[in-house]
Design a protein around this motif. Structure first.
Motif, PDB file in Angstrom:
ATOM      1  N   ILE A 255       0.836  -1.184   0.000  1.00  0.00           N
ATOM      2  CA  ILE A 255       0.000   0.000   0.000  1.00  0.00           C
ATOM      3  C   ILE A 255       0.882   1.250   0.000  1.00  0.00           C
ATOM      4  O   ILE A 255       0.624   2.184  -0.754  1.00  0.00           O
ATOM      5  N   ARG A 256       1.910   1.234   0.819  1.00  0.00           N
ATOM      6  CA  ARG A 256       2.840   2.371   0.876  1.00  0.00           C
ATOM      7  C   ARG A 256       3.481   2.600  -0.485  1.00  0.00           C
ATOM      8  O   ARG A 256       3.559   3.738  -0.961  1.00  0.00           O
ATOM      9  N   ASP A 257       3.951   1.533  -1.115  1.00  0.00           N
ATOM     10  CA  ASP A 257       4.581   1.644  -2.435  1.00  0.00           C
ATOM     11  C   ASP A 257       3.582   2.126  -3.490  1.00  0.00           C
ATOM     12  O   ASP A 257       3.933   2.923  -4.353  1.00  0.00           O
ATOM     13  N   ALA A 258       2.352   1.641  -3.406  1.00  0.00           N
ATOM     14  CA  ALA A 258       1.328   2.057  -4.364  1.00  0.00           C
ATOM     15  C   ALA A 258       1.068   3.557  -4.229  1.00  0.00           C
ATOM     16  O   ALA A 258       1.003   4.279  -5.230  1.00  0.00           O
ATOM     17  N   LEU A 259       0.928   4.035  -3.014  1.00  0.00           N
ATOM     18  CA  LEU A 259       0.703   5.463  -2.800  1.00  0.00           C
ATOM     19  C   LEU A 259       1.889   6.283  -3.293  1.00  0.00           C
ATOM     20  O   LEU A 259       1.715   7.310  -3.947  1.00  0.00           O
ATOM     21  N   ALA A 260       3.096   5.821  -3.004  1.00  0.00           N
ATOM     22  CA  ALA A 260       4.299   6.540  -3.438  1.00  0.00           C
ATOM     23  C   ALA A 260       4.391   6.598  -4.960  1.00  0.00           C
ATOM     24  O   ALA A 260       4.915   7.568  -5.521  1.00  0.00           O
ATOM     25  N   ALA A 261       3.874   5.581  -5.627  1.00  0.00           N
ATOM     26  CA  ALA A 261       3.911   5.538  -7.090  1.00  0.00           C
ATOM     27  C   ALA A 261       2.779   6.356  -7.720  1.00  0.00           C
ATOM     28  O   ALA A 261       2.722   6.495  -8.933  1.00  0.00           O
TER      29      ALA A 261
END
Length: 159
Positions: free
Chosen positions: A1-7
């Motif tokens: 989820i963190r990576d998705a938001l950062a992307a």
């Protein structure tokens, strides 16, 4: 989820995670600010629909037919009726996918739906533009033309 938001991801469509398992990904995604888009199908009845919609956000993805993506929609009237039925259960926009290949398809489906979702036709436009499996100068133009035609069809639906 963190990576998705950062992307820069705005939402998730996870087709094989039933609402009964929301604690696994759906609820954490919602708490983090990601939309969780659920699918409704022709077999989603009025008893099941509230369960499907409970933690849905962003929009509802209505799969226009049983079967496989890329097939033709057999009854556009049935799709319109299904969209209206779903809208009677939610204030979320309803976008329709599966079977939308042309501007005319987008125009007809767009009369009832808030949006249209196109996958196979875009993949086919890319495939048909390749030479020896590699992009050509026509690849971007082929996709741009298809998307432009589909957008024009969707706009016609609202005219």
């Amino acid at each position: 989820i963190r990576d998705a938001l950062a992307a820069g991801v705005d939402g998730l469509i996870v087709v094989d995670l039933p609402p009964e398992e929301d604690s696994e990904l759906c609820l954490p995604a919602l708490r983090a600010g990601l939309n969780f888009i659920r699918l409704a199908t022709p077999t989603t009845d009025d008893r099941r629909l509230p369960v499907v919609l409970k933690n849905t956000s962003g929009f509802v993805y209505y799969v226009s037919m049983t079967g496989i993506t890329g097939a033709a929609i057999k009854s556009r009237a049935a799709v319109g009726e299904a969209v209206k039925r779903i809208k009677s259960h939610t204030d979320l926009p309803v976008a329709v996918g599966f079977g939308i290949k042309t501007a005319d398809d987008a125009a007809v489906v767009g009369r009832d739906a808030d949006g249209v979702i196109v996958g196979t036709a875009v993949c086919n436009a890319i495939r048909d533009s390749l030479a020896d499996g590699k992009p050509t100068p026509n690849t971007v133009a082929a996709v741009t033309k298809l998307v432009g035609d589909l957008a024009a069809g969707a706009k016609r639906a609202r005219a």
